[in-house]
Motif scaffolding. Structure first.
Motif, PDB file in Angstrom:
ATOM      1  N   TYR A  23       1.191  -1.754   0.236  1.00 49.84           N
ATOM      2  CA  TYR A  23       0.151   0.261  -0.215  1.00 49.84           C
ATOM      3  C   TYR A  23       0.815   0.982   0.243  1.00 49.84           C
ATOM      4  O   TYR A  23       2.226   1.259   1.177  1.00 49.84           O
ATOM      5  N   ALA A  24       0.472   1.715  -0.669  1.00 46.77           N
ATOM      6  CA  ALA A  24       1.201   3.363  -0.808  1.00 46.77           C
ATOM      7  C   ALA A  24       0.800   4.671  -1.158  1.00 46.77           C
ATOM      8  O   ALA A  24      -0.364   4.541  -2.688  1.00 46.77           O
ATOM      9  N   PRO A  25       0.651   5.860  -0.933  1.00 49.43           N
ATOM     10  CA  PRO A  25       0.020   6.648  -1.773  1.00 49.43           C
ATOM     11  C   PRO A  25      -0.238   7.375  -2.950  1.00 49.43           C
ATOM     12  O   PRO A  25       1.021   6.638  -3.411  1.00 49.43           O
ATOM     13  N   LEU A  26      -0.120   6.540  -4.210  1.00 48.60           N
ATOM     14  CA  LEU A  26      -0.205   7.173  -5.538  1.00 48.60           C
ATOM     15  C   LEU A  26      -1.693   8.746  -5.468  1.00 48.60           C
ATOM     16  O   LEU A  26      -2.194   9.154  -5.210  1.00 48.60           O
ATOM     17  N   SER A  27      -0.732   8.918  -6.485  1.00 48.32           N
ATOM     18  CA  SER A  27      -2.663   9.908  -7.315  1.00 48.32           C
ATOM     19  C   SER A  27      -3.413   8.982  -7.170  1.00 48.32           C
ATOM     20  O   SER A  27      -3.299   8.360  -7.726  1.00 48.32           O
ATOM     21  N   ASP A  28      -4.701  10.262  -7.719  1.00 51.41           N
ATOM     22  CA  ASP A  28      -6.022   9.790  -7.783  1.00 51.41           C
ATOM     23  C   ASP A  28      -6.215   8.915  -8.178  1.00 51.41           C
ATOM     24  O   ASP A  28      -7.395   8.182  -8.274  1.00 51.41           O
ATOM     25  N   GLU A  29      -5.934   9.255  -9.702  1.00 48.57           N
ATOM     26  CA  GLU A  29      -7.114   8.172 -10.116  1.00 48.57           C
ATOM     27  C   GLU A  29      -6.057   6.684 -10.709  1.00 48.57           C
ATOM     28  O   GLU A  29      -6.460   6.157 -11.449  1.00 48.57           O
ATOM     29  N   LEU A  30      -4.767   7.072  -9.654  1.00 52.82           N
ATOM     30  CA  LEU A  30      -4.399   5.477 -10.294  1.00 52.82           C
ATOM     31  C   LEU A  30      -4.551   5.141  -8.941  1.00 52.82           C
ATOM     32  O   LEU A  30      -4.496   4.954  -7.394  1.00 52.82           O
ATOM     33  N   ALA A  47      -3.237   3.898  -1.324  1.00 49.99           N
ATOM     34  CA  ALA A  47      -3.653   3.699   0.229  1.00 49.99           C
ATOM     35  C   ALA A  47      -3.740   4.923   0.450  1.00 49.99           C
ATOM     36  O   ALA A  47      -4.810   5.308   1.614  1.00 49.99           O
ATOM     37  N   LEU A  48      -4.355   6.035   0.004  1.00 51.40           N
ATOM     38  CA  LEU A  48      -5.187   7.261  -0.279  1.00 51.40           C
ATOM     39  C   LEU A  48      -6.486   6.884  -0.367  1.00 51.40           C
ATOM     40  O   LEU A  48      -7.396   8.055   0.165  1.00 51.40           O
ATOM     41  N   HIS A  49      -7.069   6.014  -1.108  1.00 48.53           N
ATOM     42  CA  HIS A  49      -7.795   5.737  -1.006  1.00 48.53           C
ATOM     43  C   HIS A  49      -9.389   5.129   0.011  1.00 48.53           C
ATOM     44  O   HIS A  49      -8.406   4.311   0.950  1.00 48.53           O
ATOM     45  N   HIS A  50     -10.375   4.692  -0.094  1.00 45.02           N
ATOM     46  CA  HIS A  50     -11.171   4.613   0.711  1.00 45.02           C
ATOM     47  C   HIS A  50     -11.141   2.855   0.855  1.00 45.02           C
ATOM     48  O   HIS A  50     -10.401   1.623   0.457  1.00 45.02           O
ATOM     49  N   PRO A  51     -11.100   2.399   2.300  1.00 45.76           N
ATOM     50  CA  PRO A  51     -10.671   1.013   2.388  1.00 45.76           C
ATOM     51  C   PRO A  51     -11.665  -0.196   1.857  1.00 45.76           C
ATOM     52  O   PRO A  51     -11.171  -1.072   1.421  1.00 45.76           O
ATOM     53  N   ASN A  52     -12.491   0.036   1.670  1.00 46.50           N
ATOM     54  CA  ASN A  52     -13.721  -0.833   0.439  1.00 46.50           C
ATOM     55  C   ASN A  52     -12.953  -0.835  -0.668  1.00 46.50           C
ATOM     56  O   ASN A  52     -12.792  -1.611  -2.113  1.00 46.50           O
ATOM     57  N   ARG A  53     -12.390   0.052  -1.311  1.00 47.41           N
ATOM     58  CA  ARG A  53     -11.886   0.811  -2.767  1.00 47.41           C
ATOM     59  C   ARG A  53     -10.712  -0.137  -3.346  1.00 47.41           C
ATOM     60  O   ARG A  53     -10.009  -1.161  -3.960  1.00 47.41           O
ATOM     61  N   GLN A  54      -9.554   0.122  -1.526  1.00 45.14           N
ATOM     62  CA  GLN A  54      -8.572  -0.699  -1.829  1.00 45.14           C
ATOM     63  C   GLN A  54      -8.953  -1.764  -1.594  1.00 45.14           C
ATOM     64  O   GLN A  54      -8.027  -3.056  -2.545  1.00 45.14           O
ATOM     65  N   ARG A  55      -9.737  -2.613  -1.139  1.00 46.36           N
ATOM     66  CA  ARG A  55      -9.818  -4.018  -1.458  1.00 46.36           C
ATOM     67  C   ARG A  55     -10.966  -4.855  -2.996  1.00 46.36           C
ATOM     68  O   ARG A  55      -9.400  -5.675  -3.385  1.00 46.36           O
ATOM     69  N   PHE A  56     -11.259  -4.191  -3.714  1.00 39.85           N
ATOM     70  CA  PHE A  56     -11.701  -4.249  -4.417  1.00 39.85           C
ATOM     71  C   PHE A  56     -10.069  -4.012  -5.724  1.00 39.85           C
ATOM     72  O   PHE A  56      -9.774  -5.136  -6.376  1.00 39.85           O
ATOM     73  N   THR A  57      -9.532  -3.193  -5.497  1.00 35.51           N
ATOM     74  CA  THR A  57      -8.505  -2.639  -6.936  1.00 35.51           C
ATOM     75  C   THR A  57      -7.289  -3.582  -6.020  1.00 35.51           C
ATOM     76  O   THR A  57      -6.792  -4.735  -7.411  1.00 35.51           O
ATOM     77  N   ALA A  58      -7.587  -4.344  -5.155  1.00 35.34           N
ATOM     78  CA  ALA A  58      -6.803  -5.443  -4.021  1.00 35.34           C
ATOM     79  C   ALA A  58      -6.939  -6.854  -5.279  1.00 35.34           C
ATOM     80  O   ALA A  58      -6.300  -7.626  -5.725  1.00 35.34           O
ATOM     81  N   ALA A  59      -7.992  -6.553  -5.359  1.00 38.10           N
ATOM     82  CA  ALA A  59      -9.072  -8.374  -5.391  1.00 38.10           C
ATOM     83  C   ALA A  59      -8.896  -8.295  -7.442  1.00 38.10           C
ATOM     84  O   ALA A  59      -8.680  -9.019  -7.876  1.00 38.10           O
ATOM     85  N   ASN A 103     -12.324  -6.716 -13.492  1.00 35.27           N
ATOM     86  CA  ASN A 103     -13.535  -6.508 -12.519  1.00 35.27           C
ATOM     87  C   ASN A 103     -14.618  -7.343 -12.098  1.00 35.27           C
ATOM     88  O   ASN A 103     -14.926  -7.538 -11.038  1.00 35.27           O
ATOM     89  N   ALA A 104     -15.174  -8.849 -12.848  1.00 34.42           N
ATOM     90  CA  ALA A 104     -15.723 -10.077 -12.405  1.00 34.42           C
ATOM     91  C   ALA A 104     -15.520 -11.145 -11.845  1.00 34.42           C
ATOM     92  O   ALA A 104     -15.802 -11.074 -10.641  1.00 34.42           O
ATOM     93  N   PHE A 105     -14.045 -10.944 -11.862  1.00 27.44           N
ATOM     94  CA  PHE A 105     -13.141 -11.863 -11.275  1.00 27.44           C
ATOM     95  C   PHE A 105     -13.234 -11.360  -9.719  1.00 27.44           C
ATOM     96  O   PHE A 105     -13.581 -11.490  -8.694  1.00 27.44           O
ATOM     97  N   ALA A 106     -13.016 -10.024  -9.645  1.00 29.23           N
ATOM     98  CA  ALA A 106     -12.766  -9.305  -7.907  1.00 29.23           C
ATOM     99  C   ALA A 106     -14.529  -9.605  -7.557  1.00 29.23           C
ATOM    100  O   ALA A 106     -14.371  -9.677  -6.623  1.00 29.23           O
ATOM    101  N   ALA A 107     -15.887  -9.037  -8.250  1.00 28.20           N
ATOM    102  CA  ALA A 107     -16.552  -8.658  -7.475  1.00 28.20           C
ATOM    103  C   ALA A 107     -17.109 -10.413  -7.505  1.00 28.20           C
ATOM    104  O   ALA A 107     -17.669 -10.603  -5.726  1.00 28.20           O
ATOM    105  N   GLU A 108     -16.951 -11.642  -8.137  1.00 28.57           N
ATOM    106  CA  GLU A 108     -17.202 -12.838  -7.468  1.00 28.57           C
ATOM    107  C   GLU A 108     -16.155 -12.797  -6.439  1.00 28.57           C
ATOM    108  O   GLU A 108     -16.641 -13.866  -5.366  1.00 28.57           O
TER     109      GLU A 108
END
Length: 155
Positions: A23-30, A47-59, A103-108
């Motif tokens: 996790y690291a601070p990145l520009s907002d669009e990334l 690391a600057l995005h909402h924790p829920n967004r971070q979870r989806f991004t990781a997935a 996105n479909a993989f992450a959602a499932e």
């Protein structure tokens, strides 16, 4: 992975695959990045995005490792910019196949049908029922929009 209840332990799943999660601070669009360096998979999350967004991004980035590893294997040199697969306007339009698949993989992965089935009325769920969607989203630690997408794709 032995998941029996929400929220799905995405960090544990990633680490069990031998992938480094940072996790690291990145520009907002990334939102995040995925690459393979020296045979080691790496996922970076904003690391600057909402924790829920971070979870989806990781997935989502895990999906790239699982589904598209050939795009992540470029050798990285100190003076060379490595390839980053990230969410952009093409992904949001649904025209980039790799992004749609990720996105479909992450959602499932984060909202598996076997867990949702026990929480959603067998006759369906009104995706416009904001209170119910928000309650489910909190339980799975995802955004309400991700939950709506998942339930809409589940039909």
């Amino acid at each position: 992975m032995g998941v029996k209840a929400a929220p799905v332990p995405i960090e544990r799943i990633i680490k069990s695959r031998g992938i480094i999660l940072q996790y690291a601070p990145l520009s907002d669009e990334l939102s995040g990045m995925a690459y393979i360096r020296g045979g080691v998979g790496i996922i970076g999350v904003n690391a600057l995005h909402h924790p829920n967004r971070q979870r989806f991004t990781a997935a989502h980035e895990l999906a790239h490792h699982q589904l598209h590893p050939e795009h992540l294997r470029a050798e990285v040199h100190v003076d060379k910019v490595f390839r980053v697969l990230h969410r952009d306007s093409r992904a949001s339009l649904g025209v980039d196949t790799k992004e749609v698949e990720a996105n479909a993989f992450a959602a499932e992965l984060l909202m598996p049908q076997f867990l949702l089935r026990d929480l959603v009325d067998p006759d369906g769920l009104d995706v416009d029922d904001d209170d119910r969607i928000e309650a489910l989203a909190r339980k799975f630690r995802v955004s309400p929009s991700a939950m709506r997408y998942r339930l809409g794709a589940w039909d």
